[in-house]
Design an enzyme around this catalytic site. Structure first.
Site, PDB file in Angstrom:
ATOM      1  CE  LYS A 118      36.327  17.514   0.297  1.00  0.00           C
ATOM      2  NZ  LYS A 118      34.500  17.966   0.846  1.00  0.00           N
ATOM      3  NE  ARG A 160      34.210  -1.033  19.427  1.00  0.00           N
ATOM      4  CZ  ARG A 160      33.844  -2.911  19.240  1.00  0.00           C
ATOM      5  NH1 ARG A 160      33.673  -3.580  18.924  1.00  0.00           N
ATOM      6  NH2 ARG A 160      32.960  -2.517  20.337  1.00  0.00           N
ATOM      7  CE  LYS A 178      34.711  18.344   6.741  1.00  0.00           C
ATOM      8  NZ  LYS A 178      34.419  20.369   6.512  1.00  0.00           N
ATOM      9  CG  HIS A 198      30.128  26.826   1.694  1.00  0.00           C
ATOM     10  ND1 HIS A 198      30.874  27.790   0.690  1.00  0.00           N
ATOM     11  CD2 HIS A 198      29.412  26.080   1.297  1.00  0.00           C
ATOM     12  CE1 HIS A 198      30.331  26.179  -0.479  1.00  0.00           C
ATOM     13  NE2 HIS A 198      29.601  25.422   0.304  1.00  0.00           N
ATOM     14  CD  GLU A 223      29.378  24.512  -2.783  1.00  0.00           C
ATOM     15  OE1 GLU A 223      30.691  24.487  -3.199  1.00  0.00           O
ATOM     16  OE2 GLU A 223      28.599  23.651  -2.542  1.00  0.00           O
ATOM     17  CG  HIS A 227      25.686  27.649   5.745  1.00  0.00           C
ATOM     18  ND1 HIS A 227      27.238  27.461   6.482  1.00  0.00           N
ATOM     19  CD2 HIS A 227      25.830  26.776   4.799  1.00  0.00           C
ATOM     20  CE1 HIS A 227      27.879  26.525   5.713  1.00  0.00           C
ATOM     21  NE2 HIS A 227      26.610  26.392   4.307  1.00  0.00           N
ATOM     22  CG  ASN A 243      33.542  25.973   4.559  1.00  0.00           C
ATOM     23  OD1 ASN A 243      33.396  25.196   4.280  1.00  0.00           O
ATOM     24  ND2 ASN A 243      34.589  25.868   5.390  1.00  0.00           N
ATOM     25  CD  GLU A 254      42.528  18.123  13.374  1.00  0.00           C
ATOM     26  OE1 GLU A 254      41.702  17.222  14.684  1.00  0.00           O
ATOM     27  OE2 GLU A 254      43.534  17.806  12.838  1.00  0.00           O
ATOM     28  CG  HIS A 273      24.372  24.124  -0.308  1.00  0.00           C
ATOM     29  ND1 HIS A 273      25.087  24.434   0.577  1.00  0.00           N
ATOM     30  CD2 HIS A 273      25.763  23.364  -0.706  1.00  0.00           C
ATOM     31  CE1 HIS A 273      25.846  25.299   0.993  1.00  0.00           C
ATOM     32  NE2 HIS A 273      26.708  23.885  -0.043  1.00  0.00           N
ATOM     33  NE  ARG A 311      37.021  18.481   3.891  1.00  0.00           N
ATOM     34  CZ  ARG A 311      37.080  17.003   4.570  1.00  0.00           C
ATOM     35  NH1 ARG A 311      38.244  16.307   5.139  1.00  0.00           N
ATOM     36  NH2 ARG A 311      36.140  16.607   3.872  1.00  0.00           N
TER      37      ARG A 311
HETATM   38  N1  LIG Z   1      30.654  15.087   3.699  1.00  0.00           N
HETATM   39  C1  LIG Z   1      30.605  16.364   2.308  1.00  0.00           C
HETATM   40  O1  LIG Z   1      32.106  16.761   2.487  1.00  0.00           O
HETATM   41  C2  LIG Z   1      29.362  17.021   1.683  1.00  0.00           C
HETATM   42  C3  LIG Z   1      29.525  18.577   1.251  1.00  0.00           C
HETATM   43  C4  LIG Z   1      28.185  19.610   0.604  1.00  0.00           C
HETATM   44  C5  LIG Z   1      27.138  18.791   0.520  1.00  0.00           C
HETATM   45  N2  LIG Z   1      26.977  17.573   2.169  1.00  0.00           N
HETATM   46  C6  LIG Z   1      25.534  17.490   2.090  1.00  0.00           C
HETATM   47  O2  LIG Z   1      25.059  17.016   0.859  1.00  0.00           O
HETATM   48  C7  LIG Z   1      23.283  17.250   0.319  1.00  0.00           C
HETATM   49  C8  LIG Z   1      22.783  17.547  -0.643  1.00  0.00           C
HETATM   50  O3  LIG Z   1      23.741  17.209  -1.521  1.00  0.00           O
HETATM   51  P1  LIG Z   1      23.011  16.941  -2.690  1.00  0.00           P
HETATM   52  O4  LIG Z   1      22.846  18.534  -3.676  1.00  0.00           O
HETATM   53  O5  LIG Z   1      23.689  16.327  -3.994  1.00  0.00           O
HETATM   54  O6  LIG Z   1      21.739  16.420  -2.623  1.00  0.00           O
HETATM   55  P2  LIG Z   1      20.429  15.389  -2.433  1.00  0.00           P
HETATM   56  O7  LIG Z   1      21.342  14.453  -2.201  1.00  0.00           O
HETATM   57  O8  LIG Z   1      19.142  15.850  -1.746  1.00  0.00           O
HETATM   58  O9  LIG Z   1      20.118  15.258  -4.122  1.00  0.00           O
HETATM   59  C9  LIG Z   1      19.465  16.539  -4.736  1.00  0.00           C
HETATM   60  C10 LIG Z   1      18.590  15.598  -5.293  1.00  0.00           C
HETATM   61  O10 LIG Z   1      18.579  14.979  -6.684  1.00  0.00           O
HETATM   62  C11 LIG Z   1      18.057  13.651  -6.720  1.00  0.00           C
HETATM   63  N3  LIG Z   1      19.169  12.757  -7.420  1.00  0.00           N
HETATM   64  C12 LIG Z   1      19.992  12.464  -6.920  1.00  0.00           C
HETATM   65  N4  LIG Z   1      21.265  12.167  -8.458  1.00  0.00           N
HETATM   66  C13 LIG Z   1      19.853  12.112  -9.113  1.00  0.00           C
HETATM   67  C14 LIG Z   1      20.165  11.552 -10.357  1.00  0.00           C
HETATM   68  N5  LIG Z   1      21.000  11.396 -10.535  1.00  0.00           N
HETATM   69  N6  LIG Z   1      18.593  11.212 -11.423  1.00  0.00           N
HETATM   70  C15 LIG Z   1      17.753  11.525 -10.595  1.00  0.00           C
HETATM   71  N7  LIG Z   1      17.560  12.549  -8.883  1.00  0.00           N
HETATM   72  C16 LIG Z   1      18.942  12.089  -8.501  1.00  0.00           C
HETATM   73  C17 LIG Z   1      17.754  13.469  -4.778  1.00  0.00           C
HETATM   74  O11 LIG Z   1      16.735  12.115  -5.315  1.00  0.00           O
HETATM   75  C18 LIG Z   1      17.520  14.516  -4.737  1.00  0.00           C
HETATM   76  O12 LIG Z   1      15.929  14.604  -4.903  1.00  0.00           O
HETATM   77  C19 LIG Z   1      23.404  17.653   2.615  1.00  0.00           C
HETATM   78  O13 LIG Z   1      22.736  17.105   2.839  1.00  0.00           O
HETATM   79  C20 LIG Z   1      24.703  18.276   2.146  1.00  0.00           C
HETATM   80  O14 LIG Z   1      24.487  19.189   4.394  1.00  0.00           O
HETATM   81  C21 LIG Z   1      27.913  16.727   2.300  1.00  0.00           C
HETATM   82 ZN   LIG Z   2      28.748  24.133  -0.298  1.00  0.00          ZN
END
Ligand SMILES: NC(=O)c1ccc[n+]([C@@H]2O[C@H](COP(=O)([O-])OP(=O)(O)OC[C@H]3O[C@@H](n4cnc5c(N)ncnc54)[C@H](O)[C@@H]3O)[C@@H](O)[C@H]2O)c1
Ligand SMILES: [Zn+2]
Length: 365
Positions: free
Chosen positions: A228, A122, A144, A250, A186, A254, A247, A239, A267, A243
């Site tokens: 942020k 939990r 999130k 976005h 971003e 997407h 987007n 909600e 992305h 926030r």
């Molecule tokens: N929770 C949220 O609010 C939120 C917001 C935006 C995106 N996301 C999610 O985030 C994800 C994308 O995240 P991302 O762009 O960080 O991608 P990722 O986590 O896939 O990282 C990108 C690549 O870089 C590599 N990597 C990471 N740090 C590194 C470093 N310091 N040195 C070498 N390689 C490194 C990873 O292994 C991967 O291959 C998606 O799943 C998306 O849905 C979540």
């Molecule tokens: Zn984004």
């Protein structure tokens, strides 16, 4: 001392965001000051193993019994199957209700580790140690967390705020160039949506930023975290609509990610082209002069990001945009600029206008 602007104020769920350069070893102390458990599970992927090892020894030095779960990289890791393996790792540790889960990696690891932390026993305390630019400025803040359903991204998730975010910007040194630039999209977004001064800073210092000059990187990461944090404080559970400003670009993005085939466009790359579309749409509606779009295009180009799209069928793009979960009752909603640093939500834009913009941006080079 962490400046108060880098604290996310959410009552009993408040937490600090510490931004430093070359102090990954400080993470153990940061954790120790925030939790009183005796064990921790680090979740990382293979590409950040060297960083995760530093976190591991730092936590050990501060008295944690530490497990390290290393996953392959990639979006496919955000699954219930992988979450189950990680629950096994927690049982093996063995974890108790105070065990700290530490995410070392990008948004994939953050979302996955966060989901596991939120659901095991939990809810376990979660510490974010982001290593991609995107994770530093976006995904590690705000609570999130989710894994993907095979048919729907991020569909299985909850809100679970971390107990702290430890950002060592020097971990970006190993991040591949394309991932770094993608994260910059971003950062540009924050400027357009909330902060014209940040936007000007990006324009002025684009080459320092591309060179990953520590002071410039520290400045933009800190500022985006601050922005942020303020947005999350106003609308913790997404909600009230405030926030939703994040987007910007976005809905288009997407659709581009889907049209390209998931993974073919990163992305941030899709967000860059998406912001161009949203800004052009605002121009068509008479909301902003062309200059607002032109400045975004110049900056995104300087960062090596796409400002036009491939010859994808427009109908397919519009279908994807309609299906996007950000549309409500099939009606498309857009975040559009009113000027640099301010946006608003629009849900009354005729589809013909989006079609016209997509056609223009597809033709642009
Ligand atoms: N929770 C949220 O609010 C939120 C917001 C935006 C995106 N996301 C999610 O985030 C994800 C994308 O995240 P991302 O762009 O960080 O991608 P990722 O986590 O896939 O990282 C990108 C690549 O870089 C590599 N990597 C990471 N740090 C590194 C470093 N310091 N040195 C070498 N390689 C490194 C990873 O292994 C991967 O291959 C998606 O799943 C998306 O849905 C979540
Ligand atoms: Zn984004």
């Amino acid at each position: 001392m962490i400046p108060s602007s880098l604290r996310v104020q959410l009552g009993e769920r408040s937490y600090d965001i510490a931004v430093n350069s070359k102090d990954l070893v400080g993470v153990g102390r940061f954790a120790r000051e925030r939790v009183n458990g005796t064990s921790a599970l680090i979740i990382a992927d293979t590409n950040v193993l060297a960083h995760a090892k530093i976190v591991e020894s730092s936590l050990s030095q501060d008295g944690f019994r530490v497990g390290l779960a290393v996953r392959p990289s990639g979006e496919a890791q955000k699954s219930l199957d992988v979450a189950k393996d990680l629950y096994d790792r927690l049982l093996d540790l063995p974890a108790d209700r105070r065990t700290l889960v530490v995410a070392v990696g990008g948004g994939v690891i953050g979302d996955l580790a966060g989901f596991v932390a939120a659901t095991y026993a939990r809810g376990l305390p979660l510490l974010m140690a982001p290593t991609t630019l995107l994770a530093m400025v976006d995904s590690s803040i705000g609570g999130k967390v989710a894994v993907n359903h095979p048919r729907a991204k991020n569909m299985i998730g909850v809100f679970h705020q971390p107990i702290g975010v430890w950002i060592d910007t020097s971990t970006l040194a190993t991040l591949p160039e394309r991932e770094y630039r993608s994260g910059l999209a971003e950062v540009v977004k924050y400027g357009v949506v909330l902060d014209p001064v940040l936007f000007e800073y990006l324009e002025k210092h684009s080459s320092d930023i591309l060179r990953r000059e520590p002071a410039a990187v520290g400045h933009i990461v800190r500022r985006c975290c601050e922005l942020k944090a303020r947005v999350v404080e106003q609308d913790e559970r997404d909600e009230s609509g405030s926030r939703a400003v994040l987007n910007y670009g976005h809905t288009f993005a997407h659709a581009f990610e889907a049209a390209a085939g998931y993974g073919a466009w990163l992305h941030g790359e899709a967000v860059a082209a998406g912001m161009v579309c949203a800004s052009r749409l605002a121009e068509r509606r008479g909301l902003v002069p062309a200059e607002v779009s032109e400045r975004q295009i110049r900056l995104l180009r300087a960062f090596g990001l796409p400002v036009s799209i491939e010859p994808w069928p427009i109908d397919q793009l519009l279908d994807a945009m309609r299906a996007d979960k950000k549309s409500l009752g099939g009606k498309m909603r857009y975040i559009l600029p009113r000027r640099l640093g301010a946006v608003a939500l629009f849900d009354d834009i005729p589809e013909a206008e989006a079609r016209a913009v997509l056609t223009d941006v597809r033709g642009a080079s």
